[in-house]
Design a protein around this motif. Structure first.
Motif, mmCIF file in Angstrom:
data_model
loop_
_atom_site.group_PDB
_atom_site.id
_atom_site.type_symbol
_atom_site.label_atom_id
_atom_site.label_comp_id
_atom_site.label_asym_id
_atom_site.label_seq_id
_atom_site.Cartn_x
_atom_site.Cartn_y
_atom_site.Cartn_z
ATOM 1 N N ALA A 172 0.827 -1.205 0.000
ATOM 2 C CA ALA A 172 0.000 0.000 0.000
ATOM 3 C C ALA A 172 0.862 1.257 0.000
ATOM 4 O O ALA A 172 0.601 2.210 -0.745
ATOM 5 N N ALA A 173 1.916 1.242 0.822
ATOM 6 C CA ALA A 173 2.822 2.391 0.882
ATOM 7 C C ALA A 173 3.509 2.616 -0.461
ATOM 8 O O ALA A 173 3.703 3.767 -0.892
ATOM 9 N N TYR A 174 3.849 1.525 -1.141
ATOM 10 C CA TYR A 174 4.520 1.663 -2.435
ATOM 11 C C TYR A 174 3.580 2.230 -3.488
ATOM 12 O O TYR A 174 3.979 3.064 -4.312
ATOM 13 N N LEU A 175 2.323 1.809 -3.468
ATOM 14 C CA LEU A 175 1.345 2.365 -4.409
ATOM 15 C C LEU A 175 1.148 3.863 -4.173
ATOM 16 O O LEU A 175 1.066 4.653 -5.123
ATOM 17 N N ILE A 176 1.077 4.251 -2.903
ATOM 18 C CA ILE A 176 0.920 5.670 -2.578
ATOM 19 C C ILE A 176 2.142 6.462 -3.040
ATOM 20 O O ILE A 176 2.028 7.562 -3.589
ATOM 21 N N TYR A 177 3.323 5.868 -2.838
ATOM 22 C CA TYR A 177 4.558 6.523 -3.299
ATOM 23 C C TYR A 177 4.548 6.708 -4.820
ATOM 24 O O TYR A 177 4.872 7.792 -5.328
ATOM 25 N N LEU A 178 4.176 5.656 -5.555
ATOM 26 C CA LEU A 178 4.141 5.759 -7.017
ATOM 27 C C LEU A 178 3.137 6.811 -7.475
ATOM 28 O O LEU A 178 3.400 7.573 -8.411
ATOM 29 N N GLY A 179 1.983 6.843 -6.825
ATOM 30 C CA GLY A 179 0.971 7.824 -7.186
ATOM 31 C C GLY A 179 1.438 9.243 -6.915
ATOM 32 O O GLY A 179 1.271 10.140 -7.754
ATOM 33 N N ALA A 180 2.038 9.459 -5.734
ATOM 34 C CA ALA A 180 2.542 10.789 -5.392
ATOM 35 C C ALA A 180 3.667 11.206 -6.333
ATOM 36 O O ALA A 180 3.748 12.371 -6.751
ATOM 37 N N ALA A 181 4.540 10.249 -6.684
ATOM 38 C CA ALA A 181 5.641 10.553 -7.607
ATOM 39 C C ALA A 181 5.114 10.937 -8.982
ATOM 40 O O ALA A 181 5.661 11.827 -9.645
ATOM 41 N N ALA A 182 4.037 10.261 -9.419
ATOM 42 C CA ALA A 182 3.450 10.569 -10.722
ATOM 43 C C ALA A 182 2.902 11.991 -10.748
ATOM 44 O O ALA A 182 3.116 12.747 -11.707
ATOM 45 N N ILE A 183 2.209 12.375 -9.682
ATOM 46 C CA ILE A 183 1.632 13.723 -9.620
ATOM 47 C C ILE A 183 2.730 14.775 -9.512
ATOM 48 O O ILE A 183 2.743 15.772 -10.223
ATOM 49 N N TRP A 184 3.686 14.540 -8.612
ATOM 50 C CA TRP A 184 4.754 15.508 -8.394
ATOM 51 C C TRP A 184 5.615 15.687 -9.640
ATOM 52 O O TRP A 184 6.062 16.795 -9.949
ATOM 53 N N SER A 185 5.840 14.623 -10.391
ATOM 54 C CA SER A 185 6.683 14.717 -11.582
ATOM 55 C C SER A 185 6.075 15.649 -12.619
ATOM 56 O O SER A 185 6.783 16.401 -13.283
ATOM 57 N N THR A 186 4.739 15.623 -12.745
ATOM 58 C CA THR A 186 4.097 16.509 -13.721
ATOM 59 C C THR A 186 4.134 17.956 -13.248
ATOM 60 O O THR A 186 4.282 18.874 -14.051
ATOM 61 N N VAL A 187 4.008 18.155 -11.928
ATOM 62 C CA VAL A 187 4.083 19.511 -11.373
ATOM 63 C C VAL A 187 5.486 20.073 -11.575
ATOM 64 O O VAL A 187 5.666 21.218 -12.018
ATOM 65 N N ARG A 188 6.496 19.271 -11.272
ATOM 66 C CA ARG A 188 7.880 19.721 -11.421
ATOM 67 C C ARG A 188 8.217 19.984 -12.883
ATOM 68 O O ARG A 188 8.916 20.936 -13.222
ATOM 69 N N HIS A 189 7.672 19.128 -13.762
ATOM 70 C CA HIS A 189 7.917 19.300 -15.200
ATOM 71 C C HIS A 189 7.360 20.637 -15.680
ATOM 72 O O HIS A 189 7.991 21.348 -16.461
ATOM 73 N N ARG A 190 6.185 21.009 -15.188
ATOM 74 C CA ARG A 190 5.583 22.269 -15.611
ATOM 75 C C ARG A 190 6.330 23.456 -15.015
ATOM 76 O O ARG A 190 6.506 24.486 -15.656
ATOM 77 N N ARG A 191 6.802 23.321 -13.758
ATOM 78 C CA ARG A 191 7.558 24.406 -13.143
ATOM 79 C C ARG A 191 8.860 24.678 -13.883
ATOM 80 O O ARG A 191 9.369 25.782 -13.886
#
Length: 215
Positions: free
Chosen positions: A75-94
């Protein structure tokens, strides 16, 4: 025997879940990444087959504490992957990326912007996601003994089933990879990043649901 197991494996594989989301997420960027994630998932199935052949899957099936520990890690790994996916798009746009430009792949880590994810990271994500899913271990512990003839060697039979399961998994997710990758070719980078955020959100939701679900 093998046909019956392959049918059960196929029915369970096509049900949408975290592994399908991981493959689809990577297919939005590049087909090679999706195939790497699919191969990682298949490798995870083989790993569970080895665990079942030496009795570890049965131990997981019988020990609620061990099952709970593996479940929470997954469960922790799924949450990590999901958070990484969201953060990567935010960082890419920044970083000032062109929203209308196509995403050109550059080989770095899974937490990096989606354009820079590497096949190795995609493979690892698929592998770890499958290995940390205790339901896969319970599947081997519960189904294999029912289908394996008494006269058949346990280790050989279990590994044979695991190989079939891995091939079914790889075949199905390869189809998913091709379909989603073809669809992604019609999308702009902005739409792909929105899809990334959606899959990230669903992965987080699945992780939370997994953590609170009863064994």
């Amino acid at each position: 025997m093998l046909l019956k197991f392959a049918t059960v494996s196929a029915l369970l594989t096509v049900i949408p879940g975290p592994n399908a989301l991981l493959v689809a997420r990577n297919a939005l960027v590049a087909r090679a990444l999706a195939l790497a994630a699919a191969a990682g998932t298949a490798a995870g199935a083989l790993t569970w087959g080895i665990a079942a052949s030496i009795g570890l899957a049965t131990l997981l099936h019988r020990s609620s504490q061990l099952y709970e520990a593996v479940k929470l890690l997954g469960a922790a790994y799924l949450i990590y992957l999901g958070a990484a996916a969201i953060w990567s798009t935010v960082r890419h746009r920044r970083n000032g990326a062109d929203e209308a430009a196509p995403l050109a792949p550059e080989p770095v880590e899974d937490g990096a912007p989606p354009a820079r994810r590497s096949p190795a990271a995609a493979f690892r994500a698929g592998f770890v996601s499958d290995v940390l899913n205790p339901k896969t271990g319970v599947f081997y512990a519960a189904i294999v003994p029912q289908l394996l003839p008494d006269s058949f060697p346990v280790f050989t039979g279990t590994m044979l089933f695991a190989t079939v399961d891995a091939l079914v998994t790889l075949s199905w997710f390869a189809i998913v990879s091709l379909l989603v990758a073809r669809l992604s070719g019609l999308l702009t980078a902005r739409v792909i990043r929105i899809a990334e955020r959606c899959t990230g959100t669903v992965l987080i939701a699945l992780g939370i649901r997994t953590a609170v679900a009863e064994a």
